[in-house]
Design a protein around this motif. Structure first.
Motif, PDB file in Angstrom:
ATOM      1  N   CYS A 205       6.648  25.016  12.411  1.00 27.58           N
ATOM      2  CA  CYS A 205       5.583  24.033  12.605  1.00 27.58           C
ATOM      3  C   CYS A 205       6.136  22.606  12.630  1.00 27.58           C
ATOM      4  O   CYS A 205       7.035  22.262  11.863  1.00 27.58           O
ATOM      5  N   ASP A 206       5.569  21.792  13.517  1.00 23.57           N
ATOM      6  CA  ASP A 206       5.923  20.373  13.555  1.00 23.57           C
ATOM      7  C   ASP A 206       5.325  19.630  12.376  1.00 23.57           C
ATOM      8  O   ASP A 206       5.965  18.747  11.788  1.00 23.57           O
ATOM      9  N   ARG A 207       4.080  19.959  12.059  1.00 24.83           N
ATOM     10  CA  ARG A 207       3.396  19.328  10.934  1.00 24.83           C
ATOM     11  C   ARG A 207       2.552  20.370  10.215  1.00 24.83           C
ATOM     12  O   ARG A 207       2.129  21.360  10.816  1.00 24.83           O
ATOM     13  N   ALA A 223       9.167  18.850   5.749  1.00 28.77           N
ATOM     14  CA  ALA A 223      10.121  18.325   4.768  1.00 28.77           C
ATOM     15  C   ALA A 223       9.470  17.325   3.821  1.00 28.77           C
ATOM     16  O   ALA A 223       9.941  17.149   2.692  1.00 28.77           O
ATOM     17  N   GLU A 224       8.395  16.672   4.266  1.00 28.67           N
ATOM     18  CA  GLU A 224       7.701  15.722   3.404  1.00 28.67           C
ATOM     19  C   GLU A 224       6.619  16.396   2.566  1.00 28.67           C
ATOM     20  O   GLU A 224       6.348  15.976   1.435  1.00 28.67           O
ATOM     21  N   VAL A 225       6.011  17.427   3.117  1.00 32.32           N
ATOM     22  CA  VAL A 225       4.862  18.051   2.463  1.00 32.32           C
ATOM     23  C   VAL A 225       5.280  19.048   1.385  1.00 32.32           C
ATOM     24  O   VAL A 225       4.686  19.101   0.297  1.00 32.32           O
ATOM     25  N   LEU A 226       6.278  19.848   1.682  1.00 32.59           N
ATOM     26  CA  LEU A 226       6.642  20.937   0.776  1.00 32.59           C
ATOM     27  C   LEU A 226       7.549  20.416  -0.338  1.00 32.59           C
ATOM     28  O   LEU A 226       8.747  20.237  -0.163  1.00 32.59           O
ATOM     29  N   THR A 227       6.944  20.185  -1.484  1.00 32.02           N
ATOM     30  CA  THR A 227       7.667  19.715  -2.655  1.00 32.02           C
ATOM     31  C   THR A 227       7.320  20.619  -3.837  1.00 32.02           C
ATOM     32  O   THR A 227       6.239  21.225  -3.871  1.00 32.02           O
ATOM     33  N   PRO A 228       8.205  20.700  -4.823  1.00 30.60           N
ATOM     34  CA  PRO A 228       7.886  21.508  -6.013  1.00 30.60           C
ATOM     35  C   PRO A 228       6.587  21.086  -6.684  1.00 30.60           C
ATOM     36  O   PRO A 228       5.810  21.937  -7.138  1.00 30.60           O
ATOM     37  N   ARG A 229       6.328  19.776  -6.734  1.00 30.36           N
ATOM     38  CA  ARG A 229       5.097  19.323  -7.386  1.00 30.36           C
ATOM     39  C   ARG A 229       3.871  19.791  -6.621  1.00 30.36           C
ATOM     40  O   ARG A 229       2.891  20.266  -7.223  1.00 30.36           O
ATOM     41  N   LEU A 230       3.900  19.673  -5.275  1.00 29.09           N
ATOM     42  CA  LEU A 230       2.738  20.117  -4.500  1.00 29.09           C
ATOM     43  C   LEU A 230       2.512  21.621  -4.664  1.00 29.09           C
ATOM     44  O   LEU A 230       1.374  22.072  -4.852  1.00 29.09           O
TER      45      LEU A 230
END
Length: 269
Positions: A205-207, A223-230
């Protein structure tokens, strides 16, 4: 086939007194593959139903190239938008090839037969999902994974400029998951797809739009969306995010809560 821009603007969806989705906005630019992710019950399927015109918004708009999707003539919409849904319940008494040929219906007049161009598009769609060998088999005798591939082929044969898919990799083995998503990436169309597998979503996915409790909680490049906190906030799980050394895509590893159970050889006698 020319890619379409999709704009969902402030959409709220209800079922009786229950709100399924509230004030959701998203954009899929022409040619993008945009992913919807989130836990079960977060509103992904409901939002897709509003896009392919099954669930009418209680508020907000769904625009396809600037036109209200709910105001478009049915035939024009069918030439623009194709959908692959979960558990469609389809049990056609037709051959696989006949099912895929149904994708050409929006481009025909009543009683028109298949043209040589139709035949080429049907063949190409079957080939794209590795279903050429199934062409003459009865659709209702197929396995769940085989049916899924055929329904995706039917959508491809429709030549939409916007393709909407709800968990298209369900029932598929790993090879066919990769084949199907790879095919979607190559289409000259805009793709909106709900996925459970975050690693597949990150790579193809692009976004991403992350849904929780019927609302968008995060959006942007994987890369911006998928974080451990989220992932902790949305899914309630611990995780590590690394960059895959070959693909460059985010790689999600889920961590079990608490200590790892000891293997039999590690246990104290």
């Amino acid at each position: 086939m020319t890619a379409t821009e999709l704009v969902v603007d402030g959409v709220t969806l209800t079922a009786g007194a229950h709100r399924l989705v509230e004030d959701v906005s998203l954009t899929a630019r022409p040619g993008e593959v945009v992913g919807l992710v989130g836990p079960n019950g977060s509103g992904k399927s409901s939002l897709l139903r509003a896009v392919y015109r099954v669930l009418r918004p209680a508020a907000g708009r769904v625009d396809v190239d600037g036109a209200d999707a709910w105001s478009l003539p049915v035939r024009r919409l069918a030439r623009t938008v194709a959908a692959v849904v979960q558990d469609s319940g389809a049990d056609f008494d037709l051959s696989v090839r006949e099912v895929v040929a149904m994708g050409r219906t929006p481009h025909k007049r009543l009683l028109d037969g298949d043209t040589p161009e139709d035949a080429e598009l049907i063949d190409a769609a079957l080939d794209a999902v590795d279903a050429t060998g199934l062409a003459h088999r009865p659709f209702d005798r197929l396995s769940g994974g085989e049916r899924q591939r055929v329904l995706i082929a039917r959508a491809l044969a429709q030549q939409p400029s916007l393709l909407v898919l709800d968990e298209p990799t369900n029932h598929l083995d790993i090879r066919h998951q990769l084949d199907v998503l790879g095919t979607l990436r190559k289409l000259p169309a805009t793709v909106l797809v709900a996925l459970h597998d975050l690693n597949l979503a990150a790579y193809y996915c692009d976004r991403l739009y992350v849904l929780r409790d019927g609302g968008v909680t995060a959006s942007g490049p994987p890369a911006e969306v998928l974080t451990p906190r989220l992932l902790s906030d949305v899914y309630g799980v611990a995780s590590e995010i690394t960059v895959h050394p070959r693909t460059g895509a985010p790689q999600v590893t889920f961590l079990p809560d608490g200590p790892r159970p000891a293997a039999a050889d590690d246990r104290v006698a």
